[in-house]
Design a protein around this motif. Structure first.
Motif, PDB file in Angstrom:
ATOM      1  N   PRO A  44       0.806  -1.220   0.000  1.00 46.43           N
ATOM      2  CA  PRO A  44       0.000   0.000   0.000  1.00 46.43           C
ATOM      3  C   PRO A  44       0.845   1.278   0.000  1.00 46.43           C
ATOM      4  N   ASN A  45       2.131   1.150   0.256  1.00 50.57           N
ATOM      5  CA  ASN A  45       3.012   2.321   0.286  1.00 50.57           C
ATOM      6  C   ASN A  45       3.552   2.680  -1.095  1.00 50.57           C
ATOM      7  N   CYS A  46       4.004   1.672  -1.840  1.00 51.55           N
ATOM      8  CA  CYS A  46       4.650   1.955  -3.126  1.00 51.55           C
ATOM      9  C   CYS A  46       3.929   1.357  -4.329  1.00 51.55           C
ATOM     10  N   GLY A  47       2.974   0.458  -4.084  1.00 48.36           N
ATOM     11  CA  GLY A  47       2.242  -0.170  -5.192  1.00 48.36           C
ATOM     12  C   GLY A  47       2.965  -1.362  -5.787  1.00 48.36           C
ATOM     13  N   GLY A  48       4.116  -1.705  -5.238  1.00 51.19           N
ATOM     14  CA  GLY A  48       4.880  -2.850  -5.740  1.00 51.19           C
ATOM     15  C   GLY A  48       4.373  -4.172  -5.175  1.00 51.19           C
ATOM     16  N   ASN A  49       4.912  -5.257  -5.700  1.00 48.30           N
ATOM     17  CA  ASN A  49       4.497  -6.574  -5.221  1.00 48.30           C
ATOM     18  C   ASN A  49       5.195  -6.914  -3.912  1.00 48.30           C
ATOM     19  N   LEU A  50       4.604  -7.832  -3.165  1.00 52.97           N
ATOM     20  CA  LEU A  50       5.156  -8.289  -1.892  1.00 52.97           C
ATOM     21  C   LEU A  50       5.612  -9.724  -2.040  1.00 52.97           C
ATOM     22  N   GLU A  51       6.829  -9.998  -1.581  1.00 50.04           N
ATOM     23  CA  GLU A  51       7.431 -11.321  -1.680  1.00 50.04           C
ATOM     24  C   GLU A  51       7.886 -11.774  -0.300  1.00 50.04           C
ATOM     25  N   ARG A  52       8.072 -13.083  -0.147  1.00 48.44           N
ATOM     26  CA  ARG A  52       8.541 -13.657   1.115  1.00 48.44           C
ATOM     27  C   ARG A  52       9.878 -13.027   1.510  1.00 48.44           C
ATOM     28  N   ARG A  53       9.997 -12.613   2.762  1.00 49.69           N
ATOM     29  CA  ARG A  53      11.246 -12.034   3.248  1.00 49.69           C
ATOM     30  C   ARG A  53      12.238 -13.160   3.514  1.00 49.69           C
ATOM     31  N   PRO A  54      13.484 -13.012   3.077  1.00 49.87           N
ATOM     32  CA  PRO A  54      14.482 -14.053   3.328  1.00 49.87           C
ATOM     33  C   PRO A  54      14.794 -14.182   4.817  1.00 49.87           C
ATOM     34  N   ILE A  55      15.233 -15.360   5.218  1.00 50.60           N
ATOM     35  CA  ILE A  55      15.632 -15.627   6.599  1.00 50.60           C
ATOM     36  C   ILE A  55      17.138 -15.394   6.717  1.00 50.60           C
ATOM     37  N   ARG A  56      17.538 -14.654   7.720  1.00 50.02           N
ATOM     38  CA  ARG A  56      18.956 -14.394   7.968  1.00 50.02           C
ATOM     39  C   ARG A  56      19.455 -15.399   9.000  1.00 50.02           C
ATOM     40  N   THR A  57      20.579 -16.025   8.750  1.00 53.92           N
ATOM     41  CA  THR A  57      21.137 -17.014   9.678  1.00 53.92           C
ATOM     42  C   THR A  57      21.600 -16.337  10.970  1.00 53.92           C
ATOM     43  N   ALA A  58      21.816 -17.130  12.019  1.00 53.99           N
ATOM     44  CA  ALA A  58      22.277 -16.603  13.302  1.00 53.99           C
ATOM     45  C   ALA A  58      23.613 -15.875  13.146  1.00 53.99           C
ATOM     46  N   LEU A  59      24.506 -16.427  12.340  1.00 52.44           N
ATOM     47  CA  LEU A  59      25.801 -15.783  12.111  1.00 52.44           C
ATOM     48  C   LEU A  59      25.608 -14.434  11.421  1.00 52.44           C
ATOM     49  N   GLN A  60      24.741 -14.397  10.426  1.00 50.25           N
ATOM     50  CA  GLN A  60      24.463 -13.142   9.730  1.00 50.25           C
ATOM     51  C   GLN A  60      23.810 -12.125  10.668  1.00 50.25           C
ATOM     52  N   LEU A  61      22.906 -12.590  11.542  1.00 49.99           N
ATOM     53  CA  LEU A  61      22.256 -11.698  12.499  1.00 49.99           C
ATOM     54  C   LEU A  61      23.253 -11.114  13.489  1.00 49.99           C
ATOM     55  N   ALA A  62      24.251 -11.903  13.857  1.00 49.63           N
ATOM     56  CA  ALA A  62      25.283 -11.406  14.768  1.00 49.63           C
ATOM     57  C   ALA A  62      26.070 -10.267  14.112  1.00 49.63           C
ATOM     58  N   ARG A  63      26.314 -10.396  12.835  1.00 47.76           N
ATOM     59  CA  ARG A  63      27.061  -9.372  12.096  1.00 47.76           C
ATOM     60  C   ARG A  63      26.191  -8.178  11.726  1.00 47.76           C
ATOM     61  N   HIS A  64      24.953  -8.471  11.358  1.00 47.45           N
ATOM     62  CA  HIS A  64      24.018  -7.451  10.873  1.00 47.45           C
ATOM     63  C   HIS A  64      22.673  -7.643  11.569  1.00 47.45           C
ATOM     64  N   PRO A  65      22.512  -7.113  12.786  1.00 43.86           N
ATOM     65  CA  PRO A  65      21.282  -7.325  13.556  1.00 43.86           C
ATOM     66  C   PRO A  65      20.043  -6.768  12.860  1.00 43.86           C
ATOM     67  N   ALA A  66      18.907  -7.375  13.180  1.00 40.30           N
ATOM     68  CA  ALA A  66      17.626  -6.915  12.652  1.00 40.30           C
ATOM     69  C   ALA A  66      17.253  -5.586  13.296  1.00 40.30           C
ATOM     70  N   SER A  67      16.443  -4.828  12.617  1.00 33.56           N
ATOM     71  CA  SER A  67      15.961  -3.559  13.147  1.00 33.56           C
ATOM     72  C   SER A  67      15.036  -3.796  14.338  1.00 33.56           C
ATOM     73  N   THR A  68      15.017  -2.870  15.257  1.00 29.94           N
ATOM     74  CA  THR A  68      14.086  -2.923  16.383  1.00 29.94           C
ATOM     75  C   THR A  68      13.040  -1.817  16.274  1.00 29.94           C
ATOM     76  N   GLU A  69      13.149  -0.991  15.231  1.00 25.07           N
ATOM     77  CA  GLU A  69      12.209   0.117  15.036  1.00 25.07           C
ATOM     78  C   GLU A  69      10.906  -0.390  14.419  1.00 25.07           C
ATOM     79  N   ARG A  70       9.815  -0.230  15.159  1.00 21.42           N
ATOM     80  CA  ARG A  70       8.508  -0.682  14.696  1.00 21.42           C
ATOM     81  C   ARG A  70       7.883   0.373  13.799  1.00 21.42           C
ATOM     82  N   VAL A  71       7.299  -0.040  12.684  1.00 21.15           N
ATOM     83  CA  VAL A  71       6.611   0.839  11.749  1.00 21.15           C
ATOM     84  C   VAL A  71       5.182   0.338  11.622  1.00 21.15           C
ATOM     85  N   VAL A  72       4.218   1.245  11.831  1.00 24.34           N
ATOM     86  CA  VAL A  72       2.808   0.883  11.668  1.00 24.34           C
ATOM     87  C   VAL A  72       2.128   1.990  10.881  1.00 24.34           C
ATOM     88  N   ARG A  73       1.414   1.601   9.841  1.00 20.93           N
ATOM     89  CA  ARG A  73       0.679   2.572   9.027  1.00 20.93           C
ATOM     90  C   ARG A  73      -0.511   3.107   9.821  1.00 20.93           C
TER      91      ARG A  73
END
Length: 77
Positions: free
Chosen positions: A44-73
């Motif tokens: 609803p924001n850009c009009g583009g298609n939505l696809e499954r979000r990839p899963i980041r491995t534990a090692l990848q998460l340690a290097r590049h943590p997930a965001s903690t900022e919540r966004v709600v329309r």
């Protein structure tokens, strides 16, 4: 990739390992239920298609943590 922590439509928690998280090219994030029942597979924001979000491995998460900022329309279709 930010790996936003929640559905922007209903607010459902979507941790980095969530298999029901979907994103658009701008990383807007929505759960499967909202994508199917409310959004028709279209961001609803850009009009583009939505696809499954990839899963980041534990090692990848340690290097590049997930965001903690919540966004709600303010309004979701």
């Amino acid at each position: 990739m930010e790996l936003r922590p929640n559905c922007e439509c209903c607010g459902k928690d979507l941790p980095p390992h969530a298999t029901d998280a979907n994103i658009c090219t701008y990383e807007c994030t929505f759960c499967d239920a909202c994508v199917t029942d409310r959004l028709g597979g279209v961001c609803p924001n850009c009009g583009g298609n939505l696809e499954r979000r990839p899963i980041r491995t534990a090692l990848q998460l340690a290097r590049h943590p997930a965001s903690t900022e919540r966004v709600v329309r303010a309004q979701c279709p």
